[in-house]
Enzyme design. Structure first.
Site, short mmCIF file in Angstrom:
data_model
loop_
_atom_site.label_atom_id
_atom_site.label_comp_id
_atom_site.label_asym_id
_atom_site.label_seq_id
_atom_site.Cartn_x
_atom_site.Cartn_y
_atom_site.Cartn_z
N ASP A 1 -5.83 -8.04 3.03
CA ASP A 1 -4.80 -8.30 4.05
C ASP A 1 -5.33 -7.95 5.44
O ASP A 1 -5.02 -8.65 6.42
CB ASP A 1 -3.54 -7.48 3.74
CG ASP A 1 -2.91 -7.89 2.42
OD1 ASP A 1 -2.98 -9.07 2.07
OD2 ASP A 1 -2.34 -7.01 1.74
N ARG B 1 11.00 -5.02 -5.30
CA ARG B 1 10.21 -4.23 -6.26
C ARG B 1 9.59 -3.00 -5.60
O ARG B 1 9.49 -2.90 -4.38
CB ARG B 1 9.10 -5.10 -6.86
CG ARG B 1 8.06 -5.57 -5.87
CD ARG B 1 7.12 -6.57 -6.48
NE ARG B 1 6.21 -7.08 -5.46
CZ ARG B 1 4.88 -7.07 -5.58
NH1 ARG B 1 4.31 -6.57 -6.66
NH2 ARG B 1 4.12 -7.56 -4.61
N LYS C 1 3.86 16.70 -18.68
CA LYS C 1 4.58 16.48 -17.43
C LYS C 1 3.57 16.63 -16.29
O LYS C 1 2.91 17.66 -16.15
CB LYS C 1 5.71 17.49 -17.25
CG LYS C 1 6.50 17.28 -15.96
CD LYS C 1 7.57 18.33 -15.78
CE LYS C 1 8.72 18.10 -16.73
NZ LYS C 1 9.85 19.03 -16.46
N GLY D 1 -18.98 -8.91 1.83
CA GLY D 1 -18.50 -9.65 3.00
C GLY D 1 -17.78 -10.93 2.65
O GLY D 1 -16.86 -10.95 1.83
#
Length: 312
Positions: A257, A90, A27, A229
């Site tokens: 992004d 999701r 766990k 780059g």
């Protein structure tokens, strides 16, 4: 009316946490989770906001994860328009093992999406009274959204005269490119497919990039090269490179992004194309400095951009 619109049909509620030692079968006790809105276009809009710009994020959202996505975007003061879906959005999971400093990223598939849901984006874009300057379509497609979804956006872009930027992969990328996109941003692994080749030798990459342009698949091609780059290819000026300074990396999550966000802001500000890519590379590099899934920070982006200006 927003001059920049981002489109995300497979958004995600990103959950991140950490644990001191990750081992199988035991766990694992984790730190309190951090929730962030995710998905290609959503992250581009968030990065645009961080860099001082404005946009409107269009996306599909369903169930409690979709509600949480919208709450988080409101907290970040990112404008958005969400299409409610029958199935839940999701959720992704990222776990950092503090004992060894490694990051584990678990990406879940999107839920089945119905035609009447994704078509709302197509229909609204077709009927907008005020045409945006730039539309960024980014990310993967969930089940139910056809491979030609980005192609359909390209048809509208060419008909209504706005500039479309596409950042995706696979069949969705190839079909979109058949309609001539303003700007495509593949990475090195995705470039061969654009040229209908299985692989490309690094020394042949420039020739392949020019072939993509000559075939009319896009007007501007920016190939992201990771920490090295980006390569810029245009018919007018050929090939050029933007190489960022070496930075201490925290996490590469969100770098692509952030790079797109930087480029579209550079375009909107009237930068020449090489400076557009420099600002994009600066934002992408800035994202790698930050920990976890945090996007670029404006101060870091501006500092790296100034360095790039001085080292042209």
């Amino acid at each position: 009316m927003h001059k920049i619109i981002t489109i995300t049909v497979n958004p995600a509620l990103d959950k991140s946490t950490s644990a001191k030692n990750i081992v199988s079968d035991d766990k694992i006790r984790c730190a309190s989770p951090v929730y962030e809105p995710g998905g290609g276009g959503i992250n581009v809009s968030r990065a645009i906001k961080k860099l001082g710009g404005e946009s409107c994020a269009w996306f599909l959202a369903g169930g409690p994860p979709g509600v949480k996505l919208q709450e988080l975007l409101k907290e970040e003061e990112v404008d958005f328009w969400a299409v409610e879906t029958r199935n839940w959005s999701r959720e992704n999971l990222m776990v950092v093992d503090e004992a060894i400093g490694k990051q584990y990223r678990f990406g879940m598939p999107g839920s089945e999406t119905y035609e009447e849901e994704w078509m709302q984006i197509i229909n609204r874009l077709e009927k907008l009274e005020e045409v945006p300057e730039y539309v960024i379509a980014s990310g993967s497609l969930p089940p139910g959204v056809p491979d030609d979804f980005y192609y359909q956006l390209a048809v509208i872009a060419n008909k209504r005269n706005f500039k479309l930027i596409v950042d995706t992969s696979g069949a969705a990328l190839l079909k979109a490119a058949s309609e001539s996109i303003f700007l495509l941003k593949p990475n090195q692994a995705e470039l061969p497919a654009l040229a209908e080749q299985d692989k490309v030798h690094p020394l042949a990459m420039e020739d392949v990039a020019m072939k993509v342009l000559e075939e009319g698949k896009c007007q501007v091609l920016v190939v992201s090269l990771g920490p090295r780059g980006a390569m810029l290819a245009t018919k007018e000026k050929g090939i050029s490179y933007v190489v960022p300074p070496s930075v201490k990396q925290g996490s590469a999550v969100g770098a692509g992004d952030s790079m797109v966000a930087g480029m579209v802001l550079g375009l909107q500000r009237g930068y020449d194309m090489e400076d557009v890519v420099r600002y994009g590379v600066a934002a992408g590099s800035a994202a790698t400095i930050t920990p976890g899934s945090e996007l670029c920070r404006k101060a870091d982006t501006e500092a790296i951009y100034q360095w790039l200006q001085q080292h042209k």
